[in-house]
Design an enzyme around this catalytic site. Structure first.
Site, PDB file in Angstrom:
ATOM      1  N   VAL A 126      -9.840 -18.032  -9.833  1.00 12.71           N
ATOM      2  CA  VAL A 126     -10.128 -19.263  -9.096  1.00 12.71           C
ATOM      3  C   VAL A 126      -8.800 -20.028  -9.107  1.00 12.71           C
ATOM      4  CG1 VAL A 126     -11.458 -21.397  -9.035  1.00 12.71           C
ATOM      5  CG2 VAL A 126     -12.570 -19.269  -9.750  1.00 12.71           C
ATOM      6  N   PRO A 127      -8.094 -20.067  -7.981  1.00 17.01           N
ATOM      7  CA  PRO A 127      -6.669 -20.432  -7.945  1.00 17.01           C
ATOM      8  C   PRO A 127      -6.334 -21.926  -8.036  1.00 17.01           C
ATOM      9  CG  PRO A 127      -7.435 -19.964  -5.748  1.00 17.01           C
ATOM     10  CD  PRO A 127      -8.589 -19.664  -6.662  1.00 17.01           C
ATOM     11  N   CYS A 128      -6.504 -22.500  -9.220  1.00 17.01           N
ATOM     12  CA  CYS A 128      -6.139 -23.904  -9.408  1.00 17.01           C
ATOM     13  C   CYS A 128      -4.631 -24.110  -9.295  1.00 17.01           C
ATOM     14  CB  CYS A 128      -6.668 -24.422 -10.738  1.00 17.01           C
ATOM     15  SG  CYS A 128      -6.178 -23.447 -12.171  1.00 17.01           S
ATOM     16  N   HIS A 129      -3.856 -23.039  -9.413  1.00 17.42           N
ATOM     17  CA  HIS A 129      -2.395 -23.171  -9.272  1.00 17.42           C
ATOM     18  C   HIS A 129      -1.982 -23.568  -7.858  1.00 17.42           C
ATOM     19  CE1 HIS A 129      -3.252 -18.942  -8.234  1.00 17.42           C
ATOM     20  NE2 HIS A 129      -2.218 -19.050  -7.403  1.00 17.42           N
ATOM     21  N   ARG A 130      -2.886 -23.481  -6.905  1.00 17.12           N
ATOM     22  CA  ARG A 130      -2.588 -23.838  -5.511  1.00 17.12           C
ATOM     23  C   ARG A 130      -2.773 -25.326  -5.226  1.00 17.12           C
ATOM     24  NH1 ARG A 130      -5.950 -18.665  -3.275  1.00 17.12           N
ATOM     25  NH2 ARG A 130      -4.515 -17.078  -4.095  1.00 17.12           N
TER      26      ARG A 130
END
Length: 149
Positions: A112-116
């Site tokens: 789940v790409p919270c880095h984006r």
């Protein structure tokens, strides 16, 4: 719900995944025993392909938990694209601080790409191992690093 945890060495350090009842329930940085097959092995294989630049999406059953709506908003950010905490907040009808808390409490980082999610005038933070350096590495991997130059 008790899960099975397995891990592997990756390009961003030792990383583990946990599965229970046929779903990926948690992930993070740290050492865990190697997988013995099943969903954990598949998740770690997909993660390795993603980190090698040969996979852009994960095809795994994820348990997003009680805050599924918030995490789904993160999961909906396309590969190689970014949004701000303010954008995320507007999508969810919460404060920008609340959006930061959504990212910081993500129990399935990378999958789940919270880095984006970025600050309006900065990279923001990153709660994964390596902190902001790992976030920058992931954004570069996805070709979203134009903003870093």
């Amino acid at each position: 719900m008790s899960g099975v945890r397995a891990g592997a060495e990756t390009a961003i350090g030792p990383f583990w995944v946990e599965e229970a009842e046929g779903r990926l329930t948690a992930a993070g940085w740290g050492v865990a025993p190697p997988p013995k097959g099943g969903l954990a092995a598949e998740a770690l294989a997909q993660l390795a392909a993603y980190l090698a630049g040969t996979r852009r999406e994960f095809d795994l059953p994820l348990d997003l938990g009680p805050k599924a709506r918030n995490l789904q908003a993160l999961a909906d950010i396309p590969y190689g694209e970014t949004i701000t905490y303010g954008d995320l907040a507007a999508r969810l009808g919460i404060s920008a601080q609340g959006a930061g808390q959504v990212c910081g409490s993500n129990h399935l980082p990378i999958f789940v790409p919270c880095h984006r999610v970025l600050g309006a005038g900065s990279l923001g933070g990153y709660s994964g191992a390596g902190g902001i350096e790992t976030k920058v590495w992931l954004l570069r991997l996805e070709g979203a690093a134009g903003l870093l130059i």
